[in-house]
Design a protein around this motif. Structure first.
Motif, PDB file in Angstrom:
ATOM      1  N   ASN A   3       0.882  -1.116   0.018  1.00  0.00           N
ATOM      2  CA  ASN A   3      -0.049  -0.116   0.187  1.00  0.00           C
ATOM      3  C   ASN A   3       0.898   1.153   0.094  1.00  0.00           C
ATOM      4  OD1 ASN A   3      -2.730  -1.008   0.366  1.00  0.00           O
ATOM      5  ND2 ASN A   3      -2.008  -1.850   2.284  1.00  0.00           N
ATOM      6  N   GLU A   5       0.631   4.190   1.473  1.00  0.00           N
ATOM      7  CA  GLU A   5       0.856   4.850   2.861  1.00  0.00           C
ATOM      8  C   GLU A   5      -0.590   4.307   3.725  1.00  0.00           C
ATOM      9  OE1 GLU A   5       0.430   8.870   3.111  1.00  0.00           O
ATOM     10  OE2 GLU A   5      -0.557   8.866   1.142  1.00  0.00           O
ATOM     11  N   ILE A   6      -0.372   4.577   5.044  1.00  0.00           N
ATOM     12  CA  ILE A   6      -1.387   4.228   5.642  1.00  0.00           C
ATOM     13  C   ILE A   6      -2.508   5.134   5.561  1.00  0.00           C
ATOM     14  CG2 ILE A   6      -2.221   4.360   8.290  1.00  0.00           C
ATOM     15  CD1 ILE A   6       0.452   3.328   9.085  1.00  0.00           C
ATOM     16  N   GLN A   7      -3.904   4.825   5.390  1.00  0.00           N
ATOM     17  CA  GLN A   7      -4.858   5.757   5.101  1.00  0.00           C
ATOM     18  C   GLN A   7      -6.153   5.620   5.945  1.00  0.00           C
ATOM     19  OE1 GLN A   7      -6.096   5.081   0.848  1.00  0.00           O
ATOM     20  NE2 GLN A   7      -4.027   5.256   0.200  1.00  0.00           N
ATOM     21  N   VAL A   8      -6.104   6.628   6.992  1.00  0.00           N
ATOM     22  CA  VAL A   8      -6.949   6.615   8.015  1.00  0.00           C
ATOM     23  C   VAL A   8      -8.072   7.690   7.681  1.00  0.00           C
ATOM     24  CG1 VAL A   8      -7.629   6.975  10.429  1.00  0.00           C
ATOM     25  CG2 VAL A   8      -5.385   5.890   9.607  1.00  0.00           C
ATOM     26  N   ARG A   9      -9.316   7.255   7.379  1.00  0.00           N
ATOM     27  CA  ARG A   9     -10.304   7.890   6.765  1.00  0.00           C
ATOM     28  C   ARG A   9     -10.742   9.234   7.745  1.00  0.00           C
ATOM     29  NH1 ARG A   9     -14.474   4.183   3.533  1.00  0.00           N
ATOM     30  NH2 ARG A   9     -13.563   4.054   1.692  1.00  0.00           N
ATOM     31  N   PHE A  60     -11.135   3.257   8.324  1.00  0.00           N
ATOM     32  CA  PHE A  60     -10.372   2.643   7.305  1.00  0.00           C
ATOM     33  C   PHE A  60     -11.124   2.411   5.960  1.00  0.00           C
ATOM     34  CE2 PHE A  60      -9.163   1.235  11.895  1.00  0.00           C
ATOM     35  CZ  PHE A  60      -8.189   2.212  11.907  1.00  0.00           C
ATOM     36  N   SER A  61     -10.290   2.514   4.969  1.00  0.00           N
ATOM     37  CA  SER A  61     -10.951   2.062   3.891  1.00  0.00           C
ATOM     38  C   SER A  61     -10.827   0.515   3.347  1.00  0.00           C
ATOM     39  CB  SER A  61     -10.298   2.913   2.894  1.00  0.00           C
ATOM     40  OG  SER A  61      -8.646   2.876   2.479  1.00  0.00           O
ATOM     41  N   GLU A  64      -6.077  -3.416   5.218  1.00  0.00           N
ATOM     42  CA  GLU A  64      -4.646  -3.250   5.367  1.00  0.00           C
ATOM     43  C   GLU A  64      -4.325  -1.946   5.906  1.00  0.00           C
ATOM     44  OE1 GLU A  64      -5.162  -6.369   2.660  1.00  0.00           O
ATOM     45  OE2 GLU A  64      -6.221  -4.480   2.744  1.00  0.00           O
ATOM     46  N   ASP A  65      -5.147  -0.838   6.016  1.00  0.00           N
ATOM     47  CA  ASP A  65      -5.015   0.087   6.584  1.00  0.00           C
ATOM     48  C   ASP A  65      -4.913  -0.202   8.051  1.00  0.00           C
ATOM     49  OD1 ASP A  65      -4.669   1.718   4.101  1.00  0.00           O
ATOM     50  OD2 ASP A  65      -7.003   2.084   4.242  1.00  0.00           O
ATOM     51  N   SER A 131       3.455  -2.865   5.084  1.00  0.00           N
ATOM     52  CA  SER A 131       4.195  -1.504   4.704  1.00  0.00           C
ATOM     53  C   SER A 131       5.084  -1.394   3.402  1.00  0.00           C
ATOM     54  CB  SER A 131       5.044  -1.469   5.980  1.00  0.00           C
ATOM     55  OG  SER A 131       4.463  -1.439   7.308  1.00  0.00           O
ATOM     56  N   SER A 135       6.476   4.189   4.697  1.00  0.00           N
ATOM     57  CA  SER A 135       6.226   3.671   6.189  1.00  0.00           C
ATOM     58  C   SER A 135       7.050   2.963   7.100  1.00  0.00           C
ATOM     59  CB  SER A 135       4.588   2.913   6.132  1.00  0.00           C
ATOM     60  OG  SER A 135       3.718   3.419   5.328  1.00  0.00           O
TER      61      SER A 135
END
Length: 208
Positions: A3, A5-9, A60-61, A64-65, A131, A135
């Protein structure tokens, strides 16, 4: 595929929202003790956390996030714990040599990892699967900065502090991560600790 990057909604600004996000992470970790991460469904995570499926997607989307954030929090909590321990050593000791200080900190870190051996083994594995390089570098730099904070009372020169901190991280992370990646149920921790201390002494002391 890694991924980007970490994507936190939605970042949890309120205490209740923060607790919900932490509950999702804890549920994933509990399920991780039962089976591999790729076999765990989002529905299982939310059911165990006691929240609806829609709540998961507020933060989270994708799964994996959540995994990436869980890894980051685990590493961050470990860094904070190690810094707290190091500070306690400084406060309780009227005189402590650099060698004894570093030895006690490494011993403490090894014991902490051994106590959560399965979780650390999974963390190192998932770190490589989930990661991306950005990351990974962020987490690695966080650990190097942790060592800089820990070693600062003994090393005044900034360049030397940076180099020594990087080398300590290289030794500790390399020995432990490679060991648990190859042998998840590793048991010879005393020998591993001696090897780390021996390598650290030979590598670091000539610099000081």
């Amino acid at each position: 595929m890694k991924n980007p990057e970490i994507q936190v909604r939605r970042k949890p600004r309120q205490s209740r929202a923060k607790l919900t996000q932490e509950a999702l992470q804890e549920s994933f970790v509990r399920l991780l003790h039962e089976r591999a991460a790729h076999d765990i469904t989002i529905r299982e995570i939310t059911d165990l956390a006691g929240v609806g499926l829609g709540t998961f997607y507020e933060y989270f989307s994708k799964k994996e996030d959540l995994i990436a954030l869980t890894i980051h929090r685990h590493v961050k909590n470990n860094a904070e714990d190690l810094k707290t321990y190091a500070q306690s050593l400084i406060k309780l000791s009227t005189y402590l040599s650099f060698q004894d200080y570093l030895q006690q900190i490494i011993h403490y870190q090894i014991k902490q990892i051994q106590a959560q051996q399965f979780l650390w083994a999974q963390t190192f594995l998932l770190e490589r699967q989930i990661s991306n390089i950005k990351s990974y570098r962020k987490s690695y730099e966080m650990m190097v900065q942790m060592w800089q904070s820990i070693l600062a009372p003994f090393i005044e020169d900034t360049e030397q502090l940076q180099r020594t901190s990087l080398n300590v991280q290289r030794v500790c992370y390399g020995f432990v991560s490679q060991t648990l990646l190859v042998e998840r149920e590793f048991g010879e921790w005393n020998i591993l600790e001696k090897d780390i201390l021996s390598t650290s002494k030979n590598l670091l002391l000539p610099q000081l």
